[in-house]
Design a protein around this motif. Sequence first.
Motif, PDB file in Angstrom:
ATOM      1  N   GLU A  88       1.207  -1.395  -0.473  1.00  0.00           N
ATOM      2  CA  GLU A  88      -0.205   0.005  -0.063  1.00  0.00           C
ATOM      3  C   GLU A  88       0.986   1.182   0.062  1.00  0.00           C
ATOM      4  N   GLU A  89       0.232   2.498  -0.720  1.00  0.00           N
ATOM      5  CA  GLU A  89       0.932   3.577  -0.216  1.00  0.00           C
ATOM      6  C   GLU A  89       1.135   3.980   1.193  1.00  0.00           C
ATOM      7  N   PRO A  90       1.800   4.508   1.488  1.00  0.00           N
ATOM      8  CA  PRO A  90       2.266   5.055   2.776  1.00  0.00           C
ATOM      9  C   PRO A  90       1.283   6.176   3.025  1.00  0.00           C
ATOM     10  N   VAL A  91       0.390   6.238   3.895  1.00  0.00           N
ATOM     11  CA  VAL A  91      -0.712   7.849   3.742  1.00  0.00           C
ATOM     12  C   VAL A  91      -1.261   8.737   4.973  1.00  0.00           C
ATOM     13  N   GLY A  92      -0.736   9.697   5.837  1.00  0.00           N
ATOM     14  CA  GLY A  92      -1.273  10.271   6.931  1.00  0.00           C
ATOM     15  C   GLY A  92      -0.403   9.919   8.276  1.00  0.00           C
ATOM     16  N   ARG A  93      -0.283  10.175   9.075  1.00  0.00           N
ATOM     17  CA  ARG A  93       0.550  10.653  10.610  1.00  0.00           C
ATOM     18  C   ARG A  93       1.209   9.341  10.785  1.00  0.00           C
ATOM     19  N   VAL A  94       2.264   9.077  11.199  1.00  0.00           N
ATOM     20  CA  VAL A  94       3.068   8.563  11.728  1.00  0.00           C
ATOM     21  C   VAL A  94       3.682   9.500  13.235  1.00  0.00           C
ATOM     22  N   ARG A  95       4.294   9.444  14.664  1.00  0.00           N
ATOM     23  CA  ARG A  95       4.578   9.824  15.331  1.00  0.00           C
ATOM     24  C   ARG A  95       5.694   9.552  15.908  1.00  0.00           C
ATOM     25  N   LEU A  96       6.966  10.338  15.686  1.00  0.00           N
ATOM     26  CA  LEU A  96       8.009   9.194  16.048  1.00  0.00           C
ATOM     27  C   LEU A  96       9.198  10.104  16.830  1.00  0.00           C
ATOM     28  N   GLY A  97       8.981   9.647  17.905  1.00  0.00           N
ATOM     29  CA  GLY A  97       9.591   9.484  19.416  1.00  0.00           C
ATOM     30  C   GLY A  97      11.169   9.488  19.209  1.00  0.00           C
ATOM     31  N   ALA A  98      12.048  10.695  19.433  1.00  0.00           N
ATOM     32  CA  ALA A  98      13.769  10.004  19.186  1.00  0.00           C
ATOM     33  C   ALA A  98      14.801  10.543  20.508  1.00  0.00           C
ATOM     34  N   PHE A  99      14.968  10.256  21.285  1.00  0.00           N
ATOM     35  CA  PHE A  99      15.996  10.577  21.970  1.00  0.00           C
ATOM     36  C   PHE A  99      16.971  12.154  21.666  1.00  0.00           C
ATOM     37  N   GLN A 100      17.380  12.155  22.089  1.00  0.00           N
ATOM     38  CA  GLN A 100      17.941  14.482  21.225  1.00  0.00           C
ATOM     39  C   GLN A 100      19.235  14.072  20.399  1.00  0.00           C
ATOM     40  N   SER A 101      20.513  12.878  20.360  1.00  0.00           N
ATOM     41  CA  SER A 101      21.086  12.728  19.588  1.00  0.00           C
ATOM     42  C   SER A 101      21.361  12.001  18.314  1.00  0.00           C
ATOM     43  N   ALA A 102      19.757  11.463  18.545  1.00  0.00           N
ATOM     44  CA  ALA A 102      18.817  10.693  17.270  1.00  0.00           C
ATOM     45  C   ALA A 102      18.210  11.268  16.450  1.00  0.00           C
ATOM     46  N   VAL A 103      18.060  12.944  16.672  1.00  0.00           N
ATOM     47  CA  VAL A 103      17.532  13.271  15.842  1.00  0.00           C
ATOM     48  C   VAL A 103      17.823  13.694  14.577  1.00  0.00           C
ATOM     49  N   PRO A 104      19.358  14.527  15.207  1.00  0.00           N
ATOM     50  CA  PRO A 104      19.614  15.023  13.588  1.00  0.00           C
ATOM     51  C   PRO A 104      20.285  13.459  12.953  1.00  0.00           C
ATOM     52  N   THR A 105      20.801  12.915  13.154  1.00  0.00           N
ATOM     53  CA  THR A 105      21.415  11.744  13.016  1.00  0.00           C
ATOM     54  C   THR A 105      20.961  10.689  12.441  1.00  0.00           C
ATOM     55  N   LEU A 106      19.895  10.407  12.999  1.00  0.00           N
ATOM     56  CA  LEU A 106      18.988   9.244  12.300  1.00  0.00           C
ATOM     57  C   LEU A 106      17.229   9.336  12.309  1.00  0.00           C
ATOM     58  N   ALA A 107      17.248   9.804  12.378  1.00  0.00           N
ATOM     59  CA  ALA A 107      15.069  11.085  12.431  1.00  0.00           C
ATOM     60  C   ALA A 107      15.422  11.800  11.387  1.00  0.00           C
ATOM     61  N   MET A 108      15.841  12.764  11.942  1.00  0.00           N
ATOM     62  CA  MET A 108      15.855  13.679  10.615  1.00  0.00           C
ATOM     63  C   MET A 108      16.775  13.879   9.334  1.00  0.00           C
ATOM     64  N   PRO A 109      17.341  12.292   9.508  1.00  0.00           N
ATOM     65  CA  PRO A 109      17.438  12.009   7.491  1.00  0.00           C
ATOM     66  C   PRO A 109      16.879  11.346   6.695  1.00  0.00           C
ATOM     67  N   ALA A 110      15.631  10.370   7.944  1.00  0.00           N
ATOM     68  CA  ALA A 110      15.283   9.525   7.392  1.00  0.00           C
ATOM     69  C   ALA A 110      13.949  10.042   6.678  1.00  0.00           C
ATOM     70  N   VAL A 111      13.171  11.166   7.895  1.00  0.00           N
ATOM     71  CA  VAL A 111      12.113  11.745   7.621  1.00  0.00           C
ATOM     72  C   VAL A 111      12.017  12.978   6.010  1.00  0.00           C
ATOM     73  N   THR A 112      13.683  12.894   5.855  1.00  0.00           N
ATOM     74  CA  THR A 112      13.889  13.988   4.956  1.00  0.00           C
ATOM     75  C   THR A 112      13.793  12.900   3.589  1.00  0.00           C
ATOM     76  N   ARG A 113      14.073  12.241   3.870  1.00  0.00           N
ATOM     77  CA  ARG A 113      13.983  10.946   2.447  1.00  0.00           C
ATOM     78  C   ARG A 113      12.783  10.953   2.566  1.00  0.00           C
ATOM     79  N   LEU A 114      11.233  10.544   3.246  1.00  0.00           N
ATOM     80  CA  LEU A 114       9.842  10.165   3.320  1.00  0.00           C
ATOM     81  C   LEU A 114       9.513  11.303   2.537  1.00  0.00           C
ATOM     82  N   ALA A 115      10.256  12.254   3.348  1.00  0.00           N
ATOM     83  CA  ALA A 115       9.111  13.470   2.258  1.00  0.00           C
ATOM     84  C   ALA A 115       9.157  13.496   1.417  1.00  0.00           C
ATOM     85  N   GLN A 116      10.831  13.243   0.646  1.00  0.00           N
ATOM     86  CA  GLN A 116      10.383  13.046  -1.172  1.00  0.00           C
ATOM     87  C   GLN A 116       9.461  11.983  -1.832  1.00  0.00           C
TER      88      GLN A 116
END
Length: 294
Positions: A88-116
């Motif tokens: 299925e095509e992923p749609v809707g909202r997913v809430r992702l919680g991450a600790f501080q150092s994981a936000v710029p190094t793991l979470a944000m790169p993944a979120v950026t790619r997913l947005a595209q």
Amino acid sequence: MLNPWRLSLLSRLDSLGTIRAVAQASNQSPSSVSQQLAVLETETRTQLLERTGRRVRLTPAGLILARRGRAVLDHMDAVEAELRSLGEEPVGRVRLGAFQSAVPTLAMPAVTRLAQAHPHLEVQLLHLEPHESLPALRAGDVDIIITTPDFVEQPLGPDLDLVPLTTDPVVLVLPPGRAGRGPAELSAYADEPWAFEAPQSYMANLATRLCRESGFEPRVVCRFSSSVLTLQHVEAGLSIALLPGLAVDPRYHVTTRELAVPVTRTITAAVRRGSPPRAAVNVVLDALRHPVEG
């Protein structure tokens, strides 16, 4: 091997109470249901039913198999639903919680790619430290968390499904120009001023334990909830600290040293076990697991 169809009949008998009711619910004749249950007894080599007058009831073994079987069938249904959702095509909202150092190094790169790649997917990113993210996940306030199973004060139990992501060494962080040779013995820094995180947080508890195991009580001169503030304080020559490697931002002029007794934290994603499978959650997990290919 147990037959899922016969297991479902036994489970229905436990719920509905009579062979006739099971037959009506499954669009079969009562004799067909009885025959299938007799075959199940043969397969298990166990008496599952006993007659009381004109009715049958489950033996203790039959009750155990019916209720355990229901859990197995529910799990099979969940697996099938998850496999269907992969296309299925992923749609809707997913809430992702991450600790501080994981936000710029793991979470944000993944979120950026997913947005595209998936314009109809919205990932809401929340900063949650390990002592905050686990209760939030169990309460249903977030769908996925990035955390560590090494935080023993908040154990990750069998109610969660874990997806290993990476590992991260803990390092000693010193002011610029204070490099030493080889791995650092913490006991050599017993008289130093220390920067710690907030009490009862993962890194505060870990740093306290490591110092005490090295034979001293750390002299804590500041506590910050932000690793950026910690790095600024160390950079100014006001303290030293223990930080995960992911938290050491290269923009700050500090010196890092490996520990003589290596400490490495495991980083994992976690979701609630048994939550309805969603293509959106699956694609976020996949992006976190495969930072290059995602």
